[in-house]
Design a protein around this motif. Structure first.
Motif, PDB file in Angstrom:
ATOM      1  N   ALA A   9       0.747  -1.202   0.113  1.00  0.00           N
ATOM      2  CA  ALA A   9      -0.027   0.090   0.161  1.00  0.00           C
ATOM      3  C   ALA A   9       0.806   1.247  -0.066  1.00  0.00           C
ATOM      4  CB  ALA A   9      -1.022  -0.106   1.234  1.00  0.00           C
ATOM      5  N   LEU A  10       1.949   1.226   0.712  1.00  0.00           N
ATOM      6  CA  LEU A  10       2.797   2.551   0.850  1.00  0.00           C
ATOM      7  C   LEU A  10       3.492   2.596  -0.415  1.00  0.00           C
ATOM      8  CD1 LEU A  10       4.187   4.506   2.637  1.00  0.00           C
ATOM      9  CD2 LEU A  10       6.157   2.805   2.982  1.00  0.00           C
ATOM     10  N   PHE A  11       3.750   1.623  -1.358  1.00  0.00           N
ATOM     11  CA  PHE A  11       4.238   1.498  -2.829  1.00  0.00           C
ATOM     12  C   PHE A  11       3.301   2.161  -3.537  1.00  0.00           C
ATOM     13  CE2 PHE A  11       8.054  -0.591  -1.305  1.00  0.00           C
ATOM     14  CZ  PHE A  11       9.205  -0.276  -1.977  1.00  0.00           C
ATOM     15  N   GLU A  12       2.106   1.595  -3.633  1.00  0.00           N
ATOM     16  CA  GLU A  12       1.181   2.301  -4.557  1.00  0.00           C
ATOM     17  C   GLU A  12       0.821   3.856  -4.341  1.00  0.00           C
ATOM     18  OE1 GLU A  12      -0.417   0.871  -6.820  1.00  0.00           O
ATOM     19  OE2 GLU A  12       0.924  -1.062  -6.591  1.00  0.00           O
ATOM     20  N   ALA A  13       0.975   4.106  -2.937  1.00  0.00           N
ATOM     21  CA  ALA A  13       0.699   5.710  -2.723  1.00  0.00           C
ATOM     22  C   ALA A  13       1.802   6.538  -2.965  1.00  0.00           C
ATOM     23  CB  ALA A  13       0.394   5.812  -1.136  1.00  0.00           C
ATOM     24  N   HIS A  14       2.971   6.035  -3.030  1.00  0.00           N
ATOM     25  CA  HIS A  14       4.222   7.153  -2.836  1.00  0.00           C
ATOM     26  C   HIS A  14       5.156   6.835  -3.797  1.00  0.00           C
ATOM     27  CE1 HIS A  14       2.356   8.965   0.651  1.00  0.00           C
ATOM     28  NE2 HIS A  14       2.299   7.673   1.157  1.00  0.00           N
ATOM     29  N   SER A  15       5.132   5.548  -4.694  1.00  0.00           N
ATOM     30  CA  SER A  15       6.348   5.264  -5.570  1.00  0.00           C
ATOM     31  C   SER A  15       6.067   5.687  -7.109  1.00  0.00           C
ATOM     32  CB  SER A  15       6.572   3.733  -5.649  1.00  0.00           C
ATOM     33  OG  SER A  15       5.446   3.021  -6.117  1.00  0.00           O
ATOM     34  N   PHE A  16       7.115   5.556  -7.970  1.00  0.00           N
ATOM     35  CA  PHE A  16       6.935   5.815  -9.294  1.00  0.00           C
ATOM     36  C   PHE A  16       7.546   4.766  -9.989  1.00  0.00           C
ATOM     37  CE2 PHE A  16      10.735   8.072  -8.003  1.00  0.00           C
ATOM     38  CZ  PHE A  16      11.543   8.057  -8.801  1.00  0.00           C
ATOM     39  N   ASP A  34      19.277   5.527  -0.999  1.00  0.00           N
ATOM     40  CA  ASP A  34      18.390   6.402  -0.944  1.00  0.00           C
ATOM     41  C   ASP A  34      17.001   6.069  -1.629  1.00  0.00           C
ATOM     42  OD1 ASP A  34      18.811   6.584  -3.712  1.00  0.00           O
ATOM     43  OD2 ASP A  34      19.397   8.584  -3.859  1.00  0.00           O
ATOM     44  N   ALA A  35      16.796   4.825  -1.663  1.00  0.00           N
ATOM     45  CA  ALA A  35      15.367   4.338  -2.290  1.00  0.00           C
ATOM     46  C   ALA A  35      15.300   2.802  -2.097  1.00  0.00           C
ATOM     47  CB  ALA A  35      15.270   4.400  -3.844  1.00  0.00           C
ATOM     48  N   VAL A  36      14.228   2.410  -2.019  1.00  0.00           N
ATOM     49  CA  VAL A  36      13.872   1.011  -1.936  1.00  0.00           C
ATOM     50  C   VAL A  36      13.041   0.565  -3.070  1.00  0.00           C
ATOM     51  CG1 VAL A  36      14.139   0.641   0.568  1.00  0.00           C
ATOM     52  CG2 VAL A  36      11.869   1.363  -0.202  1.00  0.00           C
ATOM     53  N   TYR A  37      12.892  -0.677  -3.545  1.00  0.00           N
ATOM     54  CA  TYR A  37      12.138  -0.920  -4.609  1.00  0.00           C
ATOM     55  C   TYR A  37      11.334  -2.207  -4.594  1.00  0.00           C
ATOM     56  CZ  TYR A  37      15.946   1.936  -6.565  1.00  0.00           C
ATOM     57  OH  TYR A  37      16.864   2.821  -6.953  1.00  0.00           O
ATOM     58  N   LEU A  90      10.745   3.863  -4.473  1.00  0.00           N
ATOM     59  CA  LEU A  90      10.006   4.326  -3.225  1.00  0.00           C
ATOM     60  C   LEU A  90      11.319   5.254  -2.263  1.00  0.00           C
ATOM     61  CD1 LEU A  90       7.280   4.902  -1.333  1.00  0.00           C
ATOM     62  CD2 LEU A  90       8.416   3.147   0.241  1.00  0.00           C
ATOM     63  N   PRO A  91      11.121   6.554  -2.077  1.00  0.00           N
ATOM     64  CA  PRO A  91      12.199   7.150  -1.490  1.00  0.00           C
ATOM     65  C   PRO A  91      12.512   6.489  -0.044  1.00  0.00           C
ATOM     66  CG  PRO A  91      10.882   8.866  -2.322  1.00  0.00           C
ATOM     67  CD  PRO A  91      10.166   7.438  -2.753  1.00  0.00           C
ATOM     68  N   LEU A  99       7.658   4.059   8.993  1.00  0.00           N
ATOM     69  CA  LEU A  99       7.955   2.846   9.876  1.00  0.00           C
ATOM     70  C   LEU A  99       7.915   3.568  11.125  1.00  0.00           C
ATOM     71  CD1 LEU A  99      11.198   1.522   8.208  1.00  0.00           C
ATOM     72  CD2 LEU A  99       8.875   0.184   8.790  1.00  0.00           C
ATOM     73  N   ALA A 100       8.017   4.878  11.498  1.00  0.00           N
ATOM     74  CA  ALA A 100       8.034   5.668  12.711  1.00  0.00           C
ATOM     75  C   ALA A 100       6.558   5.666  13.372  1.00  0.00           C
ATOM     76  CB  ALA A 100       8.576   6.853  12.749  1.00  0.00           C
ATOM     77  N   VAL A 101       5.580   5.489  12.648  1.00  0.00           N
ATOM     78  CA  VAL A 101       4.202   5.520  13.075  1.00  0.00           C
ATOM     79  C   VAL A 101       3.365   4.413  12.523  1.00  0.00           C
ATOM     80  CG1 VAL A 101       4.252   8.021  12.634  1.00  0.00           C
ATOM     81  CG2 VAL A 101       3.442   6.916  10.866  1.00  0.00           C
ATOM     82  N   ASN A 102       3.771   3.295  12.004  1.00  0.00           N
ATOM     83  CA  ASN A 102       3.016   2.132  11.399  1.00  0.00           C
ATOM     84  C   ASN A 102       3.724   1.108  12.068  1.00  0.00           C
ATOM     85  OD1 ASN A 102       1.500   0.301  10.043  1.00  0.00           O
ATOM     86  ND2 ASN A 102       1.212   1.669   8.345  1.00  0.00           N
ATOM     87  N   LEU A 103       2.913   0.450  12.971  1.00  0.00           N
ATOM     88  CA  LEU A 103       3.573  -0.684  13.695  1.00  0.00           C
ATOM     89  C   LEU A 103       3.445  -1.962  12.746  1.00  0.00           C
ATOM     90  CD1 LEU A 103       4.533  -2.083  16.258  1.00  0.00           C
ATOM     91  CD2 LEU A 103       2.370  -2.471  17.216  1.00  0.00           C
ATOM     92  N   THR A 104       2.099  -1.874  12.149  1.00  0.00           N
ATOM     93  CA  THR A 104       2.054  -2.957  11.218  1.00  0.00           C
ATOM     94  C   THR A 104       3.191  -3.083  10.352  1.00  0.00           C
ATOM     95  OG1 THR A 104      -0.389  -3.300  11.788  1.00  0.00           O
ATOM     96  CG2 THR A 104       0.337  -4.356   9.721  1.00  0.00           C
ATOM     97  N   LEU A 105       3.419  -1.992   9.642  1.00  0.00           N
ATOM     98  CA  LEU A 105       4.563  -2.005   8.588  1.00  0.00           C
ATOM     99  C   LEU A 105       5.814  -2.264   9.373  1.00  0.00           C
ATOM    100  CD1 LEU A 105       5.231  -0.986   5.851  1.00  0.00           C
ATOM    101  CD2 LEU A 105       5.807   1.271   6.565  1.00  0.00           C
ATOM    102  N   ARG A 106       6.322  -2.056  10.340  1.00  0.00           N
ATOM    103  CA  ARG A 106       7.380  -2.375  11.005  1.00  0.00           C
ATOM    104  C   ARG A 106       7.533  -3.999  11.264  1.00  0.00           C
ATOM    105  NH1 ARG A 106       6.621   1.997  14.788  1.00  0.00           N
ATOM    106  NH2 ARG A 106       6.123   0.878  16.474  1.00  0.00           N
ATOM    107  N   GLU A 107       6.376  -4.575  11.627  1.00  0.00           N
ATOM    108  CA  GLU A 107       6.455  -6.008  11.650  1.00  0.00           C
ATOM    109  C   GLU A 107       6.303  -6.594  10.437  1.00  0.00           C
ATOM    110  OE1 GLU A 107       2.377  -6.348  13.431  1.00  0.00           O
ATOM    111  OE2 GLU A 107       3.296  -6.385  15.579  1.00  0.00           O
ATOM    112  N   GLU A 108       5.786  -6.146   9.238  1.00  0.00           N
ATOM    113  CA  GLU A 108       6.007  -6.638   7.862  1.00  0.00           C
ATOM    114  C   GLU A 108       7.614  -6.526   7.388  1.00  0.00           C
ATOM    115  OE1 GLU A 108       1.624  -5.527   6.175  1.00  0.00           O
ATOM    116  OE2 GLU A 108       3.455  -4.868   5.223  1.00  0.00           O
ATOM    117  N   VAL A 109       8.359  -5.390   7.718  1.00  0.00           N
ATOM    118  CA  VAL A 109       9.637  -5.249   7.332  1.00  0.00           C
ATOM    119  C   VAL A 109      10.346  -6.272   8.162  1.00  0.00           C
ATOM    120  CG1 VAL A 109      11.437  -3.888   7.443  1.00  0.00           C
ATOM    121  CG2 VAL A 109       9.417  -2.848   6.806  1.00  0.00           C
ATOM    122  N   ARG A 110      10.153  -6.594   9.292  1.00  0.00           N
ATOM    123  CA  ARG A 110      10.737  -7.557  10.376  1.00  0.00           C
ATOM    124  C   ARG A 110      10.696  -8.869   9.714  1.00  0.00           C
ATOM    125  NH1 ARG A 110       8.499  -6.403  14.694  1.00  0.00           N
ATOM    126  NH2 ARG A 110      10.127  -4.846  15.564  1.00  0.00           N
ATOM    127  N   ALA A 111       9.379  -9.250   9.201  1.00  0.00           N
ATOM    128  CA  ALA A 111       9.282 -10.574   8.594  1.00  0.00           C
ATOM    129  C   ALA A 111       9.832 -10.680   7.376  1.00  0.00           C
ATOM    130  CB  ALA A 111       7.688 -10.622   8.426  1.00  0.00           C
TER     131      ALA A 111
END
Length: 200
Positions: A9-16, A34-37, A90-91, A99-111
């Motif tokens: 969802a983050l990529f859909e909203a903010h990436s190119f 400076d980016a992730v893909y 994605l920048p 990541l600073a405000v979204n706990l679910t996102l942090r758990e997904e990155v950890r997984a």
């Protein structure tokens, strides 16, 4: 629902989207990370090269997989397009803010990071404990599992790439293909197309 739904969802909203022709460099070892893909289509080879010029391809990143999440300041590897590749870029600052405000996102990155470590550990174990044809079989089986349908699978990468991934020379890769066919584990439609026909 994808286990990485917040990340997607983050990529859909903010990436190119960025397009890369075969053999192009997507990111270069030592450059700022400076980016992730997110790979939309195509196959990316991720590799490191030692001082003597020996190359190790530690993974092929495919459609729906993320690229560069493990790096923080500079890239520790080089990523190149095997075929025509489309990625969503994605920048990194956008990811860090989320990541600073979204706990679910942090758990997904950890997984995601845990899955990467498990894959690397499995690869290292295979390199020291499996025969060449067994390593090739596991690679072909895993690659087939990432493709839809039950027909022949077309390999986008060359046999040299496969060898640099599983620790074999190009000649040994060719012999391993022959051995797998002899054992009835694969069927070869052509030099690039195969089908898994048996289990170890």
């Amino acid at each position: 629902m994808s286990k990485y739904s917040e990340m997607h969802a983050l990529f859909e909203a903010h990436s190119f989207d960025k397009h890369f022709q075969p053999g192009s460099t997507i990111l270069l070892h030592g450059d700022p990370a400076d980016a992730v893909y997110l790979v939309v289509s195509g196959t990316v080879r991720c590799c490191t090269v030692d001082a003597e010029g020996h190359r190790q391809i530690f993974t092929f990143t495919k459609r729906g997989e993320f690229l560069g999440l493990s790096d923080l300041v500079v890239w520790h590897f080089t990523a190149e397009s095997v075929d025509h590749v489309i990625v969503k870029s994605l920048p990194r600052t956008t990811l860090e803010q989320a990541l600073a405000v979204n706990l679910t996102l942090r758990e997904e990155v950890r997984a995601h990071m845990s899955a990467l470590l498990q894959r690397r550990e499995k690869q290292l174990l295979a390199l020291i404990s499996s025969k060449g044809w067994e390593r090739l079989y596991e690679f072909l089986k895993d690659f087939a599992a990432s493709r839809s349908g039950d027909g022949y699978i077309a390999l986008p990468m060359c046999r040299r790439d496969i060898g640099d991934h599983i620790g074999l020379s190009m000649e040994s890769v060719s012999r391993a293909f022959t051995e797998l066919k002899r054992r009835g584990l694969i069927d070869l439609h052509s030099h690039e197309k195969y089908k898994i026909t048996g289990d170890l």
